[in-house]
Design a protein around this motif. Sequence first.
Motif, PDB file in Angstrom:
ATOM      1  N   GLY A 287      13.626 -11.643  -8.893  1.00 29.60           N
ATOM      2  CA  GLY A 287      13.164 -11.307  -7.548  1.00 29.60           C
ATOM      3  C   GLY A 287      11.661 -11.347  -7.427  1.00 29.60           C
ATOM      4  N   PHE A 288      11.083 -10.377  -6.737  1.00 28.33           N
ATOM      5  CA  PHE A 288       9.629 -10.296  -6.582  1.00 28.33           C
ATOM      6  C   PHE A 288       8.947  -9.948  -7.899  1.00 28.33           C
ATOM      7  N   GLY A 289       9.697  -9.390  -8.836  1.00 27.10           N
ATOM      8  CA  GLY A 289       9.148  -9.142 -10.167  1.00 27.10           C
ATOM      9  C   GLY A 289       8.562  -7.765 -10.390  1.00 27.10           C
ATOM     10  N   VAL A 290       8.806  -6.818  -9.487  1.00 24.76           N
ATOM     11  CA  VAL A 290       8.233  -5.483  -9.645  1.00 24.76           C
ATOM     12  C   VAL A 290       8.823  -4.772 -10.856  1.00 24.76           C
ATOM     13  N   ASP A 291      10.151  -4.680 -10.922  1.00 25.16           N
ATOM     14  CA  ASP A 291      10.791  -4.040 -12.079  1.00 25.16           C
ATOM     15  C   ASP A 291      10.388  -4.738 -13.367  1.00 25.16           C
ATOM     16  N   PHE A 292      10.425  -6.062 -13.342  1.00 26.66           N
ATOM     17  CA  PHE A 292      10.081  -6.837 -14.537  1.00 26.66           C
ATOM     18  C   PHE A 292       8.653  -6.544 -14.987  1.00 26.66           C
ATOM     19  N   SER A 293       7.711  -6.488 -14.049  1.00 24.70           N
ATOM     20  CA  SER A 293       6.306  -6.314 -14.421  1.00 24.70           C
ATOM     21  C   SER A 293       6.074  -4.993 -15.141  1.00 24.70           C
ATOM     22  N   TYR A 294       6.757  -3.933 -14.708  1.00 27.65           N
ATOM     23  CA  TYR A 294       6.564  -2.638 -15.359  1.00 27.65           C
ATOM     24  C   TYR A 294       7.331  -2.550 -16.668  1.00 27.65           C
ATOM     25  N   MET A 295       8.542  -3.055 -16.705  1.00 32.87           N
ATOM     26  CA  MET A 295       9.312  -3.009 -17.948  1.00 32.87           C
ATOM     27  C   MET A 295       8.693  -3.894 -19.024  1.00 32.87           C
ATOM     28  N   SER A 296       8.205  -5.064 -18.645  1.00 33.12           N
ATOM     29  CA  SER A 296       7.734  -6.045 -19.631  1.00 33.12           C
ATOM     30  C   SER A 296       6.531  -5.557 -20.422  1.00 33.12           C
ATOM     31  N   ARG A 297       5.768  -4.610 -19.901  1.00 35.53           N
ATOM     32  CA  ARG A 297       4.602  -4.108 -20.608  1.00 35.53           C
ATOM     33  C   ARG A 297       4.982  -3.406 -21.897  1.00 35.53           C
ATOM     34  N   ARG A 298       6.244  -3.004 -22.007  1.00 40.23           N
ATOM     35  CA  ARG A 298       6.714  -2.307 -23.213  1.00 40.23           C
ATOM     36  C   ARG A 298       7.214  -3.281 -24.282  1.00 40.23           C
TER      37      ARG A 298
ATOM     38  N   CYS B 242       0.832  -1.208   0.000  1.00 45.76           N
ATOM     39  CA  CYS B 242       0.000   0.000   0.000  1.00 45.76           C
ATOM     40  C   CYS B 242       0.862   1.251   0.000  1.00 45.76           C
ATOM     41  N   LYS B 243       2.022   1.198   0.639  1.00 46.00           N
ATOM     42  CA  LYS B 243       2.925   2.341   0.707  1.00 46.00           C
ATOM     43  C   LYS B 243       3.908   2.352  -0.461  1.00 46.00           C
ATOM     44  N   LYS B 244       4.396   1.176  -0.808  1.00 43.05           N
ATOM     45  CA  LYS B 244       5.485   1.087  -1.778  1.00 43.05           C
ATOM     46  C   LYS B 244       5.000   0.823  -3.196  1.00 43.05           C
ATOM     47  N   LEU B 245       3.914   0.062  -3.319  1.00 42.08           N
ATOM     48  CA  LEU B 245       3.400  -0.371  -4.623  1.00 42.08           C
ATOM     49  C   LEU B 245       1.887  -0.141  -4.672  1.00 42.08           C
ATOM     50  N   PRO B 246       1.446   1.122  -4.679  1.00 34.46           N
ATOM     51  CA  PRO B 246      -0.001   1.384  -4.598  1.00 34.46           C
ATOM     52  C   PRO B 246      -0.822   0.733  -5.707  1.00 34.46           C
ATOM     53  N   GLU B 247      -0.285   0.666  -6.930  1.00 32.79           N
ATOM     54  CA  GLU B 247      -1.033   0.027  -8.015  1.00 32.79           C
ATOM     55  C   GLU B 247      -1.190  -1.466  -7.750  1.00 32.79           C
ATOM     56  N   TRP B 248      -0.136  -2.128  -7.302  1.00 32.21           N
ATOM     57  CA  TRP B 248      -0.205  -3.545  -7.000  1.00 32.21           C
ATOM     58  C   TRP B 248      -1.161  -3.823  -5.845  1.00 32.21           C
ATOM     59  N   SER B 249      -1.190  -2.964  -4.852  1.00 29.42           N
ATOM     60  CA  SER B 249      -2.031  -3.210  -3.679  1.00 29.42           C
ATOM     61  C   SER B 249      -3.512  -3.225  -4.033  1.00 29.42           C
ATOM     62  N   LYS B 250      -3.870  -2.634  -5.179  1.00 26.52           N
ATOM     63  CA  LYS B 250      -5.273  -2.612  -5.607  1.00 26.52           C
ATOM     64  C   LYS B 250      -5.659  -3.853  -6.399  1.00 26.52           C
ATOM     65  N   ALA B 251      -4.673  -4.653  -6.782  1.00 24.68           N
ATOM     66  CA  ALA B 251      -4.937  -5.871  -7.562  1.00 24.68           C
ATOM     67  C   ALA B 251      -5.275  -7.024  -6.618  1.00 24.68           C
TER      68      ALA B 251
END
Length: 440
Positions: free
Chosen positions: A122-133, A43-52
């Motif tokens: 890792g947890f895949g945060v960087d990957f999830s945002y980069m991979s959309r491109r 909720c603090k670090k990954l607000p978009e993910w926390s809504k999923a």
Amino acid sequence: MTNEEYIFSHRNEDTKRLALGAVPPGVDIRWALRQIEGWQLACKKLPEWSKAEGLWYPPRLSMEQCSSEATALYKASLAERLLYGNSGNSDNHYGNSDNNSGSATGKGGGEPTGTLIDLTGGFGVDFSYMSRRFRRALYVEQQEELCRVALHNFSVLGLGQADVTCCSAEDFLDTIDVIDTANKPCDVLFLDPARRDGAGRKTVAISDCTPNVVSLQGKLLQVADSVIVKLSPMLDIKQALRQLKNVTELHVVSYKGECKELLFVMKSGAKEGACSVHCVNLGTSEAEFVCECHEDGSAKANGQMDYMTDAPSAGLYLFEPNASIQKAGLQDGFAAKWGLRKLHPMSHLFVGSKPLPHVPARQFVITATSDFSKAGLKSFLKDIKQANLTVRNFPESVDKLRRRLKIKEGGSTFLFATTLFDGSHILISATQPDRSQAPL
């Protein structure tokens, strides 16, 4: 009660208190508490993910080490720029697939293209945002549990173009044969080496991280057109630039004034020499500062530095470059760009005649100055009982000087203890200006 029901009904509660309470039948309490704690951090670090709904969260250490949403989005924009800056060899990549994610969009809103490989998923945060491109994205991670979490989460997030492979970065690279160096298997390769040794102790040096980028860099540049290496903000930049080859860009990334990461961009076929350094402070309105540097990280000369030869007067503006500029050691380049004068070669505080909108620095209006004589300080401090104290190129620490001046922390007054061009010490009182009044 199911795990999901328990997690949803208790996710706003203290996990330590929940751990001491009764466990309903059918609930895996260790798993549930991990999910609650992970969601609270998200909720603090990954607000978009926390809504999923339905995401799985890893152990706390992985949550603490993962990128924030803001820094992940920055890397995604960087990866996209590198992708479209390449020479258009995206039709013949390693493991090509036509399975595109509905959420992935390419430059200008068109279809995604190219291939991304993240060697340290890792947890895949960087990957999830980069991979959309990208049209094709390969996530590589050696921890089986993180791979299971990533596989589940990528499905929840709609990343249909993502492939998950469980193995080490070194073993994965060994599976790739580069047949045509003009048509490489990967457009952008990303890695964030683990900065902990086998005993869990933190490491900083590149060669002490896993994988060792220094030993792998030749293979990395054979596989990819562009390589992004994320390293510790504690790293010595000049030493890193001596160890890494073909570096064309360095991004010093801060978030709301705190330096978070260093991103080194290595380009296949790039000539050794100058690179551009990008200093950003995410989460603010500050402008990005870009400076062309020599291969050792020092700024290219841009005229002589203009120094103040006497104490700054009330009504002038004081500027303190942001954390990214200070980390990169580009304070003088910053001053040259904005036409500011420096107080002392080692003080890194600058003075100007007017406020500057979106300047990448804290800026203040000087209200008064004093030397450190008893009489001077007595008059200067008579109305100051509380202030935010900073020392720059000064022989005393903040705590020691605060005790000597007998002032409390906080308030709207800012005090700077520093050294002038002639070697004398000075105390500067200042307030922050109303930026809405800054001239455009």
